[in-house]
Enzyme design. Structure first.
Site, PDB file in Angstrom:
ATOM      1  N   ASN A  68      -3.698  -4.638  -3.401  1.00 29.77           N
ATOM      2  CA  ASN A  68      -5.058  -4.099  -3.333  1.00 29.77           C
ATOM      3  C   ASN A  68      -5.313  -3.153  -4.494  1.00 29.77           C
ATOM      4  O   ASN A  68      -4.381  -2.511  -4.985  1.00 29.77           O
ATOM      5  CB  ASN A  68      -5.269  -3.255  -2.061  1.00 29.77           C
ATOM      6  CG  ASN A  68      -5.159  -4.070  -0.790  1.00 29.77           C
ATOM      7  OD1 ASN A  68      -5.458  -5.264  -0.781  1.00 29.77           O
ATOM      8  ND2 ASN A  68      -4.740  -3.426   0.276  1.00 29.77           N
ATOM      9  N   MET A  69      -6.561  -3.060  -4.905  1.00 31.50           N
ATOM     10  CA  MET A  69      -6.930  -1.962  -5.782  1.00 31.50           C
ATOM     11  C   MET A  69      -7.421  -0.852  -4.845  1.00 31.50           C
ATOM     12  O   MET A  69      -8.293  -1.079  -4.003  1.00 31.50           O
ATOM     13  CB  MET A  69      -8.040  -2.394  -6.742  1.00 31.50           C
ATOM     14  CG  MET A  69      -8.192  -1.485  -7.910  1.00 31.50           C
ATOM     15  SD  MET A  69      -6.658  -1.227  -8.836  1.00 31.50           S
ATOM     16  CE  MET A  69      -6.674  -2.580  -9.989  1.00 31.50           C
ATOM     17  N   LYS A  84      -0.109  -2.688   0.713  1.00 30.36           N
ATOM     18  CA  LYS A  84       1.211  -2.414   1.300  1.00 30.36           C
ATOM     19  C   LYS A  84       2.300  -3.300   0.687  1.00 30.36           C
ATOM     20  O   LYS A  84       3.428  -2.850   0.470  1.00 30.36           O
ATOM     21  CB  LYS A  84       1.161  -2.594   2.816  1.00 30.36           C
ATOM     22  CG  LYS A  84       0.275  -1.557   3.492  1.00 30.36           C
ATOM     23  CD  LYS A  84       0.330  -1.627   4.979  1.00 30.36           C
ATOM     24  CE  LYS A  84      -0.778  -0.791   5.608  1.00 30.36           C
ATOM     25  NZ  LYS A  84      -0.762   0.628   5.238  1.00 30.36           N
ATOM     26  N   ASP A 120       5.240   2.910   2.842  1.00 33.41           N
ATOM     27  CA  ASP A 120       5.631   1.811   1.941  1.00 33.41           C
ATOM     28  C   ASP A 120       6.871   2.195   1.132  1.00 33.41           C
ATOM     29  O   ASP A 120       7.766   1.373   0.917  1.00 33.41           O
ATOM     30  CB  ASP A 120       4.474   1.471   0.989  1.00 33.41           C
ATOM     31  CG  ASP A 120       3.252   1.007   1.756  1.00 33.41           C
ATOM     32  OD1 ASP A 120       3.438   0.393   2.827  1.00 33.41           O
ATOM     33  OD2 ASP A 120       2.118   1.248   1.294  1.00 33.41           O
TER      34      ASP A 120
HETATM   35  O1  RIB Z   1       0.005   1.926   2.832  1.00 32.99           O
HETATM   36  C1  RIB Z   1      -0.943   2.341   1.892  1.00 32.99           C
HETATM   37  C2  RIB Z   1      -1.742   1.166   1.445  1.00 32.99           C
HETATM   38  O2  RIB Z   1      -2.504   0.676   2.517  1.00 32.99           O
HETATM   39  C3  RIB Z   1      -2.734   1.476   0.357  1.00 32.99           C
HETATM   40  O3  RIB Z   1      -2.221   1.346  -0.942  1.00 32.99           O
HETATM   41  C4  RIB Z   1      -3.867   0.507   0.643  1.00 32.99           C
HETATM   42  O4  RIB Z   1      -4.054  -0.468  -0.338  1.00 32.99           O
HETATM   43  C5  RIB Z   1      -3.541  -0.095   2.000  1.00 32.99           C
HETATM   44  O5  RIB Z   1      -3.071  -1.375   1.897  1.00 32.99           O
END
Ligand code: RIB
Length: 292
Positions: free
Chosen positions: A9-10, A38, A237
């Site tokens: 994701n951005m 994630k 993460d």
């Molecule tokens: O866990 C954090 C992430 O959750 C963010 O970077 C965002 O993109 C969402 O996916």
């Protein structure tokens, strides 16, 4: 080799002195566009602590997608299986950082083009990996396919069940570890299909309190060092990436959890999901000093 199948994701991150109430407008203090998702966050976290990582995912054929691919390959993460798609935009996450915490809305976009047939096309890559790391920002049927394929090939699986959805009972047997936070763990365990014997597959992240897991019938807790967080986005993460990379290096579950908790703690000292992810040496130094 660790394979991460998941989201890119951005992150569109607004910093605000406080969260607005419903229907209210507040003045924010900062806005930044940063790499997140994630899946990619966990791939970068594992790579930062020295693991060999390949990512399987999808981005849009747009500026966010192009930037993301360049960024990952500059980091040394194998992106041969991250293809741009023409019909969906790159996933985005709208994040508000306030009160030392965050609130996130994800619009999956191209992440939902990681279909079961896409997973099938990477069977060899999954079969040749020691570990497969999954989250839940791609379709559930694709996660199902990936778990099944990993199981057939003897590849060990770690599932981070976030954002939370109930998981099918058939997954438990095939997964090595599931890494919920406290709230997600509560929902998993309360599911009537959950069996006591799967308790030892749970590694539960407890935020500032650290992590707990079950071994030989006992609950073990590892405390997190106390710090003042700058931005907690991506802490989970970092934990997951560092955990799997430690398991991959042959560390025990307890040693891996200790390393991963310290990596996650370091990650929240900087702004952005990936910016603060530490190297192996930084985590080892932190462990030696016992804190900041
Ligand atoms: O866990 C954090 C992430 O959750 C963010 O970077 C965002 O993109 C969402 O996916």
């Amino acid at each position: 080799m660790i394979t991460v199948i998941g989201s890119l994701n951005m992150d569109l991150v607004t910093t605000s002195p406080r969260y607005p109430k419903l229907g209210e407008t507040v003045l924010g203090s900062d806005f930044q566009t940063i790499f997140g998702g994630k899946g990619a966050n966990q791939a970068v976290a594992a790579n930062r602590v020295g693991a060999s990582v390949q990512m399987i995912g999808r981005v849009g054929e747009d500026a966010f997608g192009k930037d993301y691919l360049k960024y990952l390959s500059d980091k040394g993460i194998s992106i041969g299986s991250v293809e741009p798609v023409t019909h969906s935009p790159t996933g985005v996450a709208s994040i508000t950082v306030a009160d030392h915490d965050n609130a996130i809305i994800v619009v999956p976009g191209a992440n939902f083009d990681v279909t079961p047939s896409v997973i099938e096309s990477y069977e060899e890559r999954i079969a040749n990996s020691e570990w497969l790391l999954l989250q839940m920002e791609i379709p559930m049927e694709s996660i199902d396919k990936a778990i099944e394929m990993a199981y057939q090939h003897g590849t060990k699986v770690v599932l981070n069940p976030a954002p939370f959805q109930p998981i099918p009972a058939s997954w438990w047997e095939k997964i090595t570890y599931v890494t919920p936070n406290e709230h997600e763990a509560d929902l998993l365990v309360r599911d009537e299909q959950f069996e006591e014997r799967f308790l030892e597959k749970l590694i539960i992240t407890l935020g500032e309190k650290g992590v707990c897991f079950y071994q030989d019938g006992n609950k073990k807790t590892i405390a997190a060092p106390s710090v003042t967080p700058v931005d907690t986005t991506g802490a989970g993460d970092t934990f997951n990436g560092a955990l799997v990379s430690s398991l991959d290096r042959g560390l025990s579950l307890q040693e891996s959890c200790l390393f991963a908790v310290h990596a996650a703690t370091l990650s929240i000292l900087k702004f952005g999901a990936q910016t603060g992810m530490p190297t192996k040496e930084e985590v080892e130094d932190f462990l030696l000093k016992g804190g900041v």
